[in-house]
Design a protein around this motif. Sequence first.
Motif, PDB file in Angstrom:
ATOM      1  N   ARG A   1       0.821  -1.202   0.000  1.00  0.00           N
ATOM      2  CA  ARG A   1       0.000   0.000   0.000  1.00  0.00           C
ATOM      3  C   ARG A   1       0.860   1.258   0.000  1.00  0.00           C
ATOM      4  NH1 ARG A   1      -3.274  -0.762   5.267  1.00  0.00           N
ATOM      5  NH2 ARG A   1      -1.692   0.743   5.609  1.00  0.00           N
ATOM      6  N   GLU A   2       0.282   2.347  -0.475  1.00  0.00           N
ATOM      7  CA  GLU A   2       0.992   3.629  -0.534  1.00  0.00           C
ATOM      8  C   GLU A   2       1.403   4.096   0.856  1.00  0.00           C
ATOM      9  OE1 GLU A   2       0.004   8.226  -1.709  1.00  0.00           O
ATOM     10  OE2 GLU A   2      -1.164   6.646  -2.655  1.00  0.00           O
ATOM     11  N   VAL A   3       0.534   3.887   1.855  1.00  0.00           N
ATOM     12  CA  VAL A   3       0.835   4.316   3.221  1.00  0.00           C
ATOM     13  C   VAL A   3       2.047   3.555   3.762  1.00  0.00           C
ATOM     14  CG1 VAL A   3      -0.043   4.402   5.588  1.00  0.00           C
ATOM     15  CG2 VAL A   3      -1.529   5.003   3.689  1.00  0.00           C
ATOM     16  N   ASP A   4       2.104   2.247   3.483  1.00  0.00           N
ATOM     17  CA  ASP A   4       3.246   1.447   3.928  1.00  0.00           C
ATOM     18  C   ASP A   4       4.542   2.004   3.348  1.00  0.00           C
ATOM     19  OD1 ASP A   4       1.479  -0.204   5.250  1.00  0.00           O
ATOM     20  OD2 ASP A   4       1.473  -1.730   3.684  1.00  0.00           O
ATOM     21  N   GLN A   5       4.532   2.296   2.068  1.00  0.00           N
ATOM     22  CA  GLN A   5       5.726   2.819   1.406  1.00  0.00           C
ATOM     23  C   GLN A   5       6.104   4.188   1.959  1.00  0.00           C
ATOM     24  OE1 GLN A   5       4.544   2.720  -2.685  1.00  0.00           O
ATOM     25  NE2 GLN A   5       5.189   0.597  -2.956  1.00  0.00           N
ATOM     26  N   LEU A   6       5.108   4.985   2.296  1.00  0.00           N
ATOM     27  CA  LEU A   6       5.357   6.315   2.835  1.00  0.00           C
ATOM     28  C   LEU A   6       6.153   6.242   4.136  1.00  0.00           C
ATOM     29  CD1 LEU A   6       4.724   9.394   2.790  1.00  0.00           C
ATOM     30  CD2 LEU A   6       2.666   8.839   4.096  1.00  0.00           C
ATOM     31  N   TYR A   7       5.779   5.329   5.016  1.00  0.00           N
ATOM     32  CA  TYR A   7       6.420   5.233   6.324  1.00  0.00           C
ATOM     33  C   TYR A   7       7.653   4.335   6.335  1.00  0.00           C
ATOM     34  CZ  TYR A   7       2.319   7.624   8.131  1.00  0.00           C
ATOM     35  OH  TYR A   7       1.330   8.537   8.370  1.00  0.00           O
ATOM     36  N   ASP A   8       7.786   3.434   5.383  1.00  0.00           N
ATOM     37  CA  ASP A   8       8.912   2.491   5.390  1.00  0.00           C
ATOM     38  C   ASP A   8      10.271   3.178   5.356  1.00  0.00           C
ATOM     39  OD1 ASP A   8       7.441   0.221   5.728  1.00  0.00           O
ATOM     40  OD2 ASP A   8       7.462  -0.356   3.611  1.00  0.00           O
ATOM     41  N   LYS A   9      10.346   4.351   4.764  1.00  0.00           N
ATOM     42  CA  LYS A   9      11.633   5.054   4.713  1.00  0.00           C
ATOM     43  C   LYS A   9      12.079   5.529   6.099  1.00  0.00           C
ATOM     44  CE  LYS A   9       9.555   9.434   3.318  1.00  0.00           C
ATOM     45  NZ  LYS A   9       9.458  10.413   2.255  1.00  0.00           N
ATOM     46  N   TYR A  10      11.165   5.532   7.070  1.00  0.00           N
ATOM     47  CA  TYR A  10      11.483   5.960   8.431  1.00  0.00           C
ATOM     48  C   TYR A  10      11.830   4.803   9.364  1.00  0.00           C
ATOM     49  CZ  TYR A  10       9.390  10.378   6.969  1.00  0.00           C
ATOM     50  OH  TYR A  10       9.093  11.538   6.312  1.00  0.00           O
ATOM     51  N   PHE A  11      11.720   3.570   8.885  1.00  0.00           N
ATOM     52  CA  PHE A  11      11.908   2.403   9.764  1.00  0.00           C
ATOM     53  C   PHE A  11      13.245   2.470  10.515  1.00  0.00           C
ATOM     54  CE2 PHE A  11      13.321  -1.947  10.608  1.00  0.00           C
ATOM     55  CZ  PHE A  11      12.244  -2.414  11.345  1.00  0.00           C
ATOM     56  N   ASN A  12      14.341   2.679   9.816  1.00  0.00           N
ATOM     57  CA  ASN A  12      15.662   2.705  10.469  1.00  0.00           C
ATOM     58  C   ASN A  12      15.782   3.860  11.461  1.00  0.00           C
ATOM     59  OD1 ASN A  12      16.529   0.435   9.110  1.00  0.00           O
ATOM     60  ND2 ASN A  12      17.384   1.607   7.425  1.00  0.00           N
TER      61      ASN A  12
ATOM     62  N   THR B   1       8.087  -9.091  17.643  1.00  0.00           N
ATOM     63  CA  THR B   1       9.238  -8.640  16.870  1.00  0.00           C
ATOM     64  C   THR B   1       9.078  -7.183  16.448  1.00  0.00           C
ATOM     65  OG1 THR B   1       8.341  -9.255  14.714  1.00  0.00           O
ATOM     66  CG2 THR B   1       9.555 -10.960  15.935  1.00  0.00           C
ATOM     67  N   MET B   2      10.174  -6.583  16.053  1.00  0.00           N
ATOM     68  CA  MET B   2      10.153  -5.221  15.579  1.00  0.00           C
ATOM     69  C   MET B   2       9.302  -5.094  14.312  1.00  0.00           C
ATOM     70  SD  MET B   2      13.364  -2.614  14.983  1.00  0.00           S
ATOM     71  CE  MET B   2      14.186  -3.290  16.394  1.00  0.00           C
ATOM     72  N   GLU B   3       9.377  -6.109  13.458  1.00  0.00           N
ATOM     73  CA  GLU B   3       8.594  -6.097  12.219  1.00  0.00           C
ATOM     74  C   GLU B   3       7.094  -6.164  12.510  1.00  0.00           C
ATOM     75  OE1 GLU B   3      11.344  -7.974  12.703  1.00  0.00           O
ATOM     76  OE2 GLU B   3      12.647  -6.825  11.365  1.00  0.00           O
ATOM     77  N   GLU B   4       6.716  -6.930  13.536  1.00  0.00           N
ATOM     78  CA  GLU B   4       5.307  -7.014  13.916  1.00  0.00           C
ATOM     79  C   GLU B   4       4.801  -5.669  14.456  1.00  0.00           C
ATOM     80  OE1 GLU B   4       4.909 -11.708  15.163  1.00  0.00           O
ATOM     81  OE2 GLU B   4       5.730 -10.282  16.620  1.00  0.00           O
ATOM     82  N   LEU B   5       5.630  -5.003  15.265  1.00  0.00           N
ATOM     83  CA  LEU B   5       5.255  -3.674  15.744  1.00  0.00           C
ATOM     84  C   LEU B   5       5.098  -2.701  14.575  1.00  0.00           C
ATOM     85  CD1 LEU B   5       7.430  -2.952  18.922  1.00  0.00           C
ATOM     86  CD2 LEU B   5       4.989  -3.388  18.796  1.00  0.00           C
ATOM     87  N   TRP B   6       6.039  -2.772  13.647  1.00  0.00           N
ATOM     88  CA  TRP B   6       6.001  -1.886  12.484  1.00  0.00           C
ATOM     89  C   TRP B   6       4.741  -2.145  11.649  1.00  0.00           C
ATOM     90  CZ3 TRP B   6       8.222   2.491  11.694  1.00  0.00           C
ATOM     91  CH2 TRP B   6       8.227   3.051  10.422  1.00  0.00           C
ATOM     92  N   LYS B   7       4.390  -3.408  11.501  1.00  0.00           N
ATOM     93  CA  LYS B   7       3.181  -3.761  10.755  1.00  0.00           C
ATOM     94  C   LYS B   7       1.959  -3.164  11.435  1.00  0.00           C
ATOM     95  CE  LYS B   7       0.693  -7.763   8.950  1.00  0.00           C
ATOM     96  NZ  LYS B   7       0.663  -9.232   8.877  1.00  0.00           N
ATOM     97  N   TYR B   8       1.895  -3.246  12.764  1.00  0.00           N
ATOM     98  CA  TYR B   8       0.776  -2.649  13.497  1.00  0.00           C
ATOM     99  C   TYR B   8       0.705  -1.146  13.241  1.00  0.00           C
ATOM    100  CZ  TYR B   8      -1.755  -0.439  17.283  1.00  0.00           C
ATOM    101  OH  TYR B   8      -2.613   0.356  17.995  1.00  0.00           O
ATOM    102  N   LEU B   9       1.843  -0.499  13.336  1.00  0.00           N
ATOM    103  CA  LEU B   9       1.853   0.952  13.166  1.00  0.00           C
ATOM    104  C   LEU B   9       1.414   1.361  11.763  1.00  0.00           C
ATOM    105  CD1 LEU B   9       5.172   1.599  15.084  1.00  0.00           C
ATOM    106  CD2 LEU B   9       2.913   2.436  15.764  1.00  0.00           C
ATOM    107  N   THR B  10       1.929   0.689  10.745  1.00  0.00           N
ATOM    108  CA  THR B  10       1.612   1.092   9.371  1.00  0.00           C
ATOM    109  C   THR B  10       0.227   0.650   8.924  1.00  0.00           C
ATOM    110  OG1 THR B  10       2.760  -0.839   8.466  1.00  0.00           O
ATOM    111  CG2 THR B  10       4.005   1.227   8.617  1.00  0.00           C
ATOM    112  N   LYS B  11      -0.242  -0.486   9.419  1.00  0.00           N
ATOM    113  CA  LYS B  11      -1.549  -0.991   8.977  1.00  0.00           C
ATOM    114  C   LYS B  11      -2.707  -0.506   9.843  1.00  0.00           C
ATOM    115  CE  LYS B  11      -2.026  -4.929   6.881  1.00  0.00           C
ATOM    116  NZ  LYS B  11      -2.175  -6.358   6.659  1.00  0.00           N
ATOM    117  N   LYS B  12      -2.422  -0.135  11.079  1.00  0.00           N
ATOM    118  CA  LYS B  12      -3.499   0.249  11.994  1.00  0.00           C
ATOM    119  C   LYS B  12      -3.366   1.708  12.448  1.00  0.00           C
ATOM    120  CE  LYS B  12      -6.926  -0.707  14.828  1.00  0.00           C
ATOM    121  NZ  LYS B  12      -8.260  -0.959  14.367  1.00  0.00           N
TER     122      LYS B  12
END
Length: 103
Positions: free
Chosen positions: A2-13, A35-46
């Motif tokens: 999704r566009e929202v996921d891509q928008l925030y993914d650049k901030y992951f690091n 995991t960190m990835e699970e937290l990130w998924k929650y933040l970007t999807k919810k």
Amino acid sequence: MREVDQLYDKYFNLFEPALKSKLDEFDLMGYEHVTMEELWKYLTKKKWKKRKSEIHIHELVSDILALKAGDFMNFAAIEAYRSPNWFAELNEDELQELLKPND
């Protein structure tokens, strides 16, 4: 993706220290398998599902640090229900054997 996921993914690091801090907090509360990835998924999807016109880093860090274990676990449970059938690869005999009561 999704566009929202891509928008925030650049901030992951950039957010890794805040995410690690939240994972440490969850670990202290007994949720040591998150995991960190699970937290990130929650933040970007919810949490960040709806795109804001402007992204303020301090607001996103605040969202991470304010994340409640209960909110995350509710999201994880719903995601688990949405996942494919865990027993789909089993044939009928294997499924019956698995579900057979202990003697």
